[in-house]
Design a protein around this motif. Sequence first.
Motif, mmCIF file in Angstrom:
data_model
loop_
_atom_site.group_PDB
_atom_site.id
_atom_site.type_symbol
_atom_site.label_atom_id
_atom_site.label_comp_id
_atom_site.label_asym_id
_atom_site.label_seq_id
_atom_site.Cartn_x
_atom_site.Cartn_y
_atom_site.Cartn_z
ATOM 1 N N ASP A 1 1.202 -1.420 -0.143
ATOM 2 C CA ASP A 1 -0.234 0.229 0.231
ATOM 3 C C ASP A 1 0.737 1.159 -0.355
ATOM 4 O OD1 ASP A 1 -2.287 -1.893 -0.043
ATOM 5 O OD2 ASP A 1 -2.692 -1.195 2.488
ATOM 6 N N ARG A 2 2.082 1.298 1.132
ATOM 7 C CA ARG A 2 2.705 2.461 0.884
ATOM 8 C C ARG A 2 3.684 2.515 -0.597
ATOM 9 N NH1 ARG A 2 4.978 1.494 5.510
ATOM 10 N NH2 ARG A 2 6.517 -0.322 4.695
ATOM 11 N N MET A 3 3.852 1.679 -0.695
ATOM 12 C CA MET A 3 4.388 1.917 -2.276
ATOM 13 C C MET A 3 3.313 2.109 -3.454
ATOM 14 S SD MET A 3 6.937 -1.899 -2.779
ATOM 15 C CE MET A 3 7.566 -1.163 -4.588
ATOM 16 N N GLN A 4 2.608 1.791 -3.100
ATOM 17 C CA GLN A 4 1.357 2.414 -4.096
ATOM 18 C C GLN A 4 1.342 3.564 -3.734
ATOM 19 O OE1 GLN A 4 -1.888 -0.300 -3.945
ATOM 20 N NE2 GLN A 4 -1.640 -2.000 -5.065
ATOM 21 N N ARG A 5 1.001 4.197 -3.465
ATOM 22 C CA ARG A 5 0.871 5.727 -2.621
ATOM 23 C C ARG A 5 2.310 6.109 -2.569
ATOM 24 N NH1 ARG A 5 -0.931 3.789 1.927
ATOM 25 N NH2 ARG A 5 0.596 4.644 3.468
ATOM 26 N N TYR A 6 3.205 5.775 -2.563
ATOM 27 C CA TYR A 6 4.378 6.282 -2.753
ATOM 28 C C TYR A 6 4.470 6.655 -4.700
ATOM 29 C CZ TYR A 6 9.532 6.514 -2.964
ATOM 30 O OH TYR A 6 10.998 7.498 -3.853
ATOM 31 N N THR A 7 4.817 5.797 -5.238
ATOM 32 C CA THR A 7 4.734 5.933 -6.598
ATOM 33 C C THR A 7 3.572 6.782 -7.527
ATOM 34 O OG1 THR A 7 4.778 3.331 -6.931
ATOM 35 C CG2 THR A 7 4.287 4.470 -8.873
ATOM 36 N N GLY A 8 2.212 6.583 -7.057
ATOM 37 C CA GLY A 8 1.957 7.810 -6.864
ATOM 38 C C GLY A 8 1.917 9.273 -7.003
ATOM 39 N N GLU A 9 2.794 9.303 -5.740
ATOM 40 C CA GLU A 9 2.846 10.652 -5.332
ATOM 41 C C GLU A 9 4.245 10.949 -6.334
ATOM 42 O OE1 GLU A 9 1.437 10.467 -0.848
ATOM 43 O OE2 GLU A 9 3.580 10.224 -1.257
ATOM 44 N N ALA A 10 5.440 9.956 -6.130
ATOM 45 C CA ALA A 10 5.988 10.680 -7.028
ATOM 46 C C ALA A 10 6.071 11.004 -8.757
ATOM 47 C CB ALA A 10 7.208 9.071 -6.761
ATOM 48 N N ALA A 11 5.138 10.155 -8.981
ATOM 49 C CA ALA A 11 4.379 10.354 -10.247
ATOM 50 C C ALA A 11 3.756 12.026 -10.495
ATOM 51 C CB ALA A 11 3.842 9.147 -10.918
ATOM 52 N N HIS A 12 3.096 12.483 -9.324
ATOM 53 C CA HIS A 12 2.698 13.328 -9.343
ATOM 54 C C HIS A 12 3.665 14.906 -9.638
ATOM 55 C CE1 HIS A 12 -0.487 16.863 -9.287
ATOM 56 N NE2 HIS A 12 0.356 17.450 -7.544
ATOM 57 N N GLN A 13 4.850 14.242 -8.549
ATOM 58 C CA GLN A 13 6.074 15.349 -8.477
ATOM 59 C C GLN A 13 6.279 15.485 -9.728
ATOM 60 O OE1 GLN A 13 5.422 17.382 -6.070
ATOM 61 N NE2 GLN A 13 3.721 16.211 -5.287
ATOM 62 N N ILE A 14 6.560 14.435 -10.153
ATOM 63 C CA ILE A 14 7.982 14.222 -11.135
ATOM 64 C C ILE A 14 7.119 14.785 -12.406
ATOM 65 C CG2 ILE A 14 9.481 13.350 -12.787
ATOM 66 C CD1 ILE A 14 9.416 11.404 -10.509
ATOM 67 N N ARG A 15 5.725 14.820 -12.879
ATOM 68 C CA ARG A 15 5.620 15.216 -13.363
ATOM 69 C C ARG A 15 4.671 16.473 -13.891
ATOM 70 N NH1 ARG A 15 0.744 13.030 -12.916
ATOM 71 N NH2 ARG A 15 1.405 11.047 -13.507
ATOM 72 N N THR A 16 5.391 17.762 -12.834
ATOM 73 C CA THR A 16 4.993 18.841 -12.184
ATOM 74 C C THR A 16 6.205 19.279 -13.466
ATOM 75 O OG1 THR A 16 3.419 18.744 -10.665
ATOM 76 C CG2 THR A 16 4.608 20.410 -10.952
ATOM 77 N N PRO A 17 7.426 18.904 -13.181
ATOM 78 C CA PRO A 17 8.825 20.318 -13.247
ATOM 79 C C PRO A 17 8.961 19.355 -15.419
ATOM 80 C CG PRO A 17 9.400 18.283 -11.508
ATOM 81 C CD PRO A 17 8.311 18.088 -11.670
ATOM 82 N N LEU A 18 8.352 18.268 -15.480
ATOM 83 C CA LEU A 18 8.638 18.259 -16.368
ATOM 84 C C LEU A 18 7.616 18.682 -17.268
ATOM 85 C CD1 LEU A 18 8.886 13.809 -16.730
ATOM 86 C CD2 LEU A 18 10.618 15.779 -16.596
#
Length: 477
Positions: free
Chosen positions: A252-269
Amino acid sequence: MMTDSPLRPDQPVSLRNRLILGAVALILVLGTLAIIAIDGYGKRAAELSYDRLLASAAFQIADAIHVRDGVVDVDLPVAAFETLALARDDRVFYRISGPRDAYLTGYDDLPRPEASQGFSKDGARLIQQRFFTSRYLDEPVRFIVLRRLLTEADITGYITVQLGQTINARADLAEDITGKGLQLIAIASVIALGLLGYGIKRAFSPLDQIERELAARSPTDLTPLHVTPIKETWRLQQTINHFMQRLQDTLDRMQRYTGEAAHQIRTPLAGLRAALQNLRDHPDIDDPKPVYNRIMQSVDQLNTTVSQLLNQATITHRLQSEALRRIELNKVVKEACLELASHAINEKVELAFEADAEDTTLLGDAFALKQLFRNLIENAVRYSPVDSVVVVRVHQSVNRLFVEVKDHGPGIPVEYRDKVFTRFFRAPAAVGVGSGLGLAIVREIAERHNAEVGLMDNHPQGLTVRVGFRKESIHGK
């Protein structure tokens, strides 16, 4: 579904097979001991039975010896030999002698008992008897030597009756007793093996049930096991359920972590793409510097976010897989300060380290704790004004160790002090490029070490971050 596979050399031996082999070995040992005991009992019982017949016949013969007219007269009783005739395959030998071993009748060459098997010379009992076994006419023969004291007026002394019988009937009786005993042992062994096999199967049934339930599950089914609870497998079931719960939490933590990481990386990109697209669409722009600045800012943001994400993933994995060891907290904090000293100098901030605690041994992960203090010191340096001092101090109370990082920056408003430990949260007054992961990592490491993190105002200006290690972590307690 699990499938059967051939037994490999490195596969563990089945506990069920071990128990069965142990039970079979135990039954074989007990059966062997029982056979030895029954064989001895059969021989002893046969010898005792036929010795009594032999003694009875000898007594009858001895009773038939009388003294008439000063002469010892022997009248062999037929009943005595009829008794011995019950053993049809055996032959009977006898010898009768008078006082001073004077031969009267019978086989004169019968073997005599050895000295140890003879009669003692002390005492004068009326009747004496001895048994012994010897060979006669190439056959083993069981003998009885019976002496009766004559107390006639004209003749005194012992008359001796030596009566022998071959041992074929004794051997047959002993063999019969032993054979019946072996049959009973064989039947009992078969029944015992059956009951043991059934008992072992019943005993392992909860393990089989756990195996079937796990084998039937899908790889994503981490719900608790529900099998019939018994005392011996209850702890195993609880351990498996606890392990699956931890695995579920990690997923569950990895899923949340992956979702949040994708969102945070998508913004500067997205910002980087927009700036590059602007340059492509307007190559003749008069002042491209603002666009370049936005590109650099997006790249820095992306670099910081990716670095912190990788850092957090490393820390999380380490905290879940590495055991805590005895470390010196002073040494860890000092190393973090030394590694950031040049960074502080570049930012024109003085970094001071104060160690006011003597014994700072505790159970911890040196790598993770160093990362915790690096994050706190980097934040302090970042928000400190030029020419100010960041003080890192280690001190202790009765049952606690504290590490404080003091700066003279703007501080954190009270309403944001809980939120700043949330991943990707940045206070509105945050400066520079950041990911919002630094304090989240700090809290995760602190919780793994049973430590508390507090934020306090630093008078007249600034923020003090205090990490307090509880007494159970100090000195490895």
